[in-house]
Design a protein around this motif. Structure first.
Motif, PDB file in Angstrom:
ATOM      1  N   THR A 180      10.768 -11.351  21.258  1.00 26.94           N
ATOM      2  CA  THR A 180       9.403 -11.063  20.817  1.00 26.94           C
ATOM      3  C   THR A 180       8.943  -9.739  21.401  1.00 26.94           C
ATOM      4  O   THR A 180       9.473  -9.274  22.422  1.00 26.94           O
ATOM      5  CB  THR A 180       8.423 -12.167  21.262  1.00 26.94           C
ATOM      6  OG1 THR A 180       8.478 -12.292  22.700  1.00 26.94           O
ATOM      7  CG2 THR A 180       8.796 -13.513  20.640  1.00 26.94           C
ATOM      8  N   VAL A 214       6.629  -7.126  23.425  1.00 20.64           N
ATOM      9  CA  VAL A 214       5.900  -7.222  24.684  1.00 20.64           C
ATOM     10  C   VAL A 214       5.019  -5.997  24.866  1.00 20.64           C
ATOM     11  O   VAL A 214       5.285  -4.927  24.329  1.00 20.64           O
ATOM     12  CB  VAL A 214       6.869  -7.356  25.887  1.00 20.64           C
ATOM     13  CG1 VAL A 214       7.606  -8.682  25.848  1.00 20.64           C
ATOM     14  CG2 VAL A 214       7.853  -6.190  25.936  1.00 20.64           C
ATOM     15  N   GLU A 215       3.927  -6.180  25.644  1.00 18.19           N
ATOM     16  CA  GLU A 215       3.021  -5.065  25.930  1.00 18.19           C
ATOM     17  C   GLU A 215       3.650  -4.092  26.913  1.00 18.19           C
ATOM     18  O   GLU A 215       3.374  -2.893  26.889  1.00 18.19           O
ATOM     19  CB  GLU A 215       1.721  -5.601  26.528  1.00 18.19           C
ATOM     20  CG  GLU A 215       0.885  -6.408  25.572  1.00 18.19           C
ATOM     21  CD  GLU A 215      -0.374  -6.947  26.215  1.00 18.19           C
ATOM     22  OE1 GLU A 215      -1.357  -7.165  25.476  1.00 18.19           O
ATOM     23  OE2 GLU A 215      -0.397  -7.150  27.443  1.00 18.19           O
ATOM     24  N   ASP A 224       3.348 -12.132  26.413  1.00 18.99           N
ATOM     25  CA  ASP A 224       3.802 -10.791  26.061  1.00 18.99           C
ATOM     26  C   ASP A 224       3.826  -9.847  27.265  1.00 18.99           C
ATOM     27  O   ASP A 224       3.826  -8.637  27.119  1.00 18.99           O
ATOM     28  CB  ASP A 224       2.964 -10.204  24.918  1.00 18.99           C
ATOM     29  CG  ASP A 224       1.479 -10.146  25.250  1.00 18.99           C
ATOM     30  OD1 ASP A 224       1.108 -10.490  26.388  1.00 18.99           O
ATOM     31  OD2 ASP A 224       0.693  -9.760  24.369  1.00 18.99           O
ATOM     32  N   ARG A 245      13.922  -3.525  25.746  1.00 18.59           N
ATOM     33  CA  ARG A 245      12.832  -4.235  25.074  1.00 18.59           C
ATOM     34  C   ARG A 245      13.203  -4.586  23.637  1.00 18.59           C
ATOM     35  O   ARG A 245      12.778  -5.624  23.105  1.00 18.59           O
ATOM     36  CB  ARG A 245      11.553  -3.394  25.105  1.00 18.59           C
ATOM     37  CG  ARG A 245      10.917  -3.288  26.474  1.00 18.59           C
ATOM     38  CD  ARG A 245       9.770  -2.306  26.542  1.00 18.59           C
ATOM     39  NE  ARG A 245       8.648  -2.672  25.686  1.00 18.59           N
ATOM     40  CZ  ARG A 245       7.465  -2.068  25.713  1.00 18.59           C
ATOM     41  NH1 ARG A 245       7.266  -1.062  26.586  1.00 18.59           N
ATOM     42  NH2 ARG A 245       6.487  -2.445  24.924  1.00 18.59           N
TER      43      ARG A 245
END
Length: 255
Positions: free
Chosen positions: A138, A140-141, A60, A133
């Motif tokens: 998926t 992500v941080e 992530d 993003r």
């Protein structure tokens, strides 16, 4: 009282460290022809936390706020050696113990200036970064991918591509060099272009509460060395000369 508090708040924000946006201020190695050998060191730098790079290696990704960004430009292809070293007294508030790691990317984080002279810096949650993003498969941080390509942009809508070239890491983990001596270095043969070096800490567990040394500003210095790549014609002449000398030596031996 409200006005006094407001002014104090503005001053505090202006004086606070700019951890939240990507900036190359004071971290521009400069522009190099690539035709001559040279070396430049940038010291007096610090990173918030000792885990940023390690965290950006997982699935992530990580937060670009936990890194320091450097840049340079090459006019011709050259061999570039990059060294990141822990430096406890880099700043008045920095501490020692950094386990440094870095990634090298072709490209730079966009910085735009509007008609009023106001700069728009890139960061993980900017308008353009968040739009990109949202296209990822998926969550992500943050946008920082320490082991691959990624994008980052600013609120002016400008999105930049960071193309992964390579990386190097100090430490005892799977990606480290096995020494944990506060030093990591690697050499890359790079084509002409603009590049970013993103440096962070390589202690993954340091982001967890209760782990000793997980907070504070960790001092570092970074060195970039340029070595000219021989021209193909020069290499050819050198090989021809070596072959001629070898042939002459064999003839003398035969006699």
């Amino acid at each position: 009282m409200f006005r006094t508090a407001f002014i104090a708040g503005v001053v505090a924000l202006a004086c606070a460290p700019a951890w939240s946006h990507v900036s190359y201020t004071g971290r521009d190695f400069g522009s190099f022809t690539g035709l001559t050998n040279t070396s430049v060191t940038i010291a007096n730098q610090a990173i918030s936390g000792n885990f940023g790079w390690a965290d950006a290696t997982d699935a992530d990704w990580g937060d670009s706020h936990k890194a320091r960004w450097f840049k340079f430009t090459l006019d011709h292809a050259a061999d570039i050696t990059i060294t990141a070293a822990a430096k406890a007294n880099a700043t008045s508030s920095s501490v020692g113990g950094l386990v440094p790691a870095f990634s090298v990317y072709q490209g730079q984080a966009p910085i735009t200036v509007d008609a009023e002279g106001v700069s728009s810096l890139s960061y993980d949650t900017s308008t353009s970064s968040m739009a990109w993003r949202a296209t990822l498969p998926t969550a992500v941080e943050g946008v920082w991918n320490a082991l691959g390509d990624f994008k980052i942009g600013n609120d002016a809508g400008v999105l930049g591509d960071l193309v992964h070239v390579g990386h190097s890491a100090d430490g005892l983990g799977a990606l480290g060099d096995g020494s944990a001596d506060g030093l990591t270095s690697a050499t890359f043969r790079l084509a002409a272009g603009t590049y970013s070096i993103v440096i962070g800490g390589n202690v993954y567990d340091a982001q967890n509460a209760g782990v000793p040394g997980n907070t504070g500003n960790f001092g570092l210095s970074a060195t970039l060395s340029v070595s000219a790549v021989p021209e193909p014609s020069s290499v050819g002449l050198a090989l021809a000369g070596a072959l001629a000398l070898s042939w002459t030596a064999r003839r003398r031996t035969a006699r």
